[in-house]
Design a protein around this motif. Sequence first.
Motif, short mmCIF file in Angstrom:
data_model
loop_
_atom_site.label_atom_id
_atom_site.label_comp_id
_atom_site.label_asym_id
_atom_site.label_seq_id
_atom_site.Cartn_x
_atom_site.Cartn_y
_atom_site.Cartn_z
N PRO A 38 -19.53 8.90 -8.54
CA PRO A 38 -18.85 7.65 -8.92
C PRO A 38 -17.67 7.32 -8.02
CG PRO A 38 -18.12 9.40 -10.35
CD PRO A 38 -19.18 10.01 -9.45
N LEU A 39 -17.47 8.10 -6.96
CA LEU A 39 -16.33 7.87 -6.08
C LEU A 39 -16.70 7.02 -4.87
CD1 LEU A 39 -14.69 11.42 -5.98
CD2 LEU A 39 -14.10 9.49 -7.44
N ARG A 40 -15.82 6.12 -4.55
CA ARG A 40 -15.91 5.29 -3.35
C ARG A 40 -14.79 5.76 -2.42
NH1 ARG A 40 -17.09 -0.53 -2.35
NH2 ARG A 40 -15.69 -1.30 -0.73
N ILE A 41 -15.14 6.31 -1.26
CA ILE A 41 -14.17 6.96 -0.38
C ILE A 41 -13.90 6.09 0.84
CG2 ILE A 41 -13.72 9.00 1.04
CD1 ILE A 41 -15.67 10.50 -0.84
N GLU A 42 -12.63 5.79 1.07
CA GLU A 42 -12.22 5.05 2.26
C GLU A 42 -11.12 5.84 2.98
OE1 GLU A 42 -11.66 0.82 1.73
OE2 GLU A 42 -12.73 0.90 -0.20
N SER A 43 -10.77 5.39 4.17
CA SER A 43 -9.80 6.10 5.01
C SER A 43 -8.47 5.37 5.06
CB SER A 43 -10.32 6.24 6.44
OG SER A 43 -11.55 6.93 6.48
N VAL A 44 -7.39 6.16 5.06
CA VAL A 44 -6.05 5.64 5.30
C VAL A 44 -5.45 6.47 6.43
CG1 VAL A 44 -3.75 5.25 4.37
CG2 VAL A 44 -5.76 4.95 2.90
N PHE A 45 -5.01 5.81 7.51
CA PHE A 45 -4.45 6.51 8.66
C PHE A 45 -2.95 6.28 8.73
CE2 PHE A 45 -8.86 5.56 10.01
CZ PHE A 45 -9.28 6.86 10.25
N SER A 46 -2.24 7.32 9.15
CA SER A 46 -0.80 7.21 9.34
C SER A 46 -0.43 7.82 10.68
CB SER A 46 -0.06 7.94 8.21
OG SER A 46 1.35 7.80 8.36
#
Length: 295
Positions: A38-46
Amino acid sequence: MPIQELVEYFNDRLQREHRSHFRPFVLKEGKAIGLFGPLRIESVFSPLRKTLQPDIIIGHTARISVAPDKISHLPANEIEILSTNTSEPTINSDTIINFDRLSRTVHMLNYLVLAHLEGILFLEVDARHILGIKQDHGAYFEDVIRQCGLQTKNVAIVLAINSQYVPYHKELIKGLSNYQHRGYQIALKLDYLSDKKEEFNLIRKILPNFVSLSAKNMDTQVENNRLLTNLTQFTALVELSGGQSIMHHINDKNTDSLARNTRFNIVEGDYYKTIPLDYISHSKLDQYGLDVSHL
């Protein structure tokens, strides 16, 4: 290879490996998304910046952004475990390994989509992933990197270390050594400045390329009158081990000054979004000359 073709390649690969019709990778509005239960995984870059020259970016950290998805393919208890990032080593290792691989593939695809990103990509690996794989650590993901047209030297494997994994240090050292032999860079991450010796012994044994520390609640982690001394000892130890020190979560000028005055090599945080990119501090660093041989 175009990003859409890479997405289909990795979908085909996972479909064969798991003998399933489920294709977890989606390219939507120019971003790669991973579906895991049930998880939708996206990326966050720093961005990671040189401390004394914050306009110079040496790489990016990648973390997952998780949101609920409509279709569930994973037991609820395992989803809760994954989403809360617990450190219990006994959790089903196949679930952890699959989740880790899928998340890192999403990050790699997005790193390629965002062409303006540069430098080393820092990818965190769950300790349970390393413990769940008995040999050839990094071999699977090396193929992902190669398909994306990159090299392992462009990737830093990040391991968060804490006292719960002291009994497993031998296995973790072996796993990280396998990554090193494949050309990956290694980064160790501490959430707080510990007075325990196990973490420092691990740094000496692994000789990582990077060791990071969070600035969150730093004034409560050690006595205020020892903060500068302890942080300078920490960065000196990392330097003696041949690595570079990183301070994360810098959100104000005071913490930025703390990182500079205690000789952290690299900084990361929201503070640098609020200052001119050509900002360079010319303030003189304090000279400590502290002995770290007792650590």
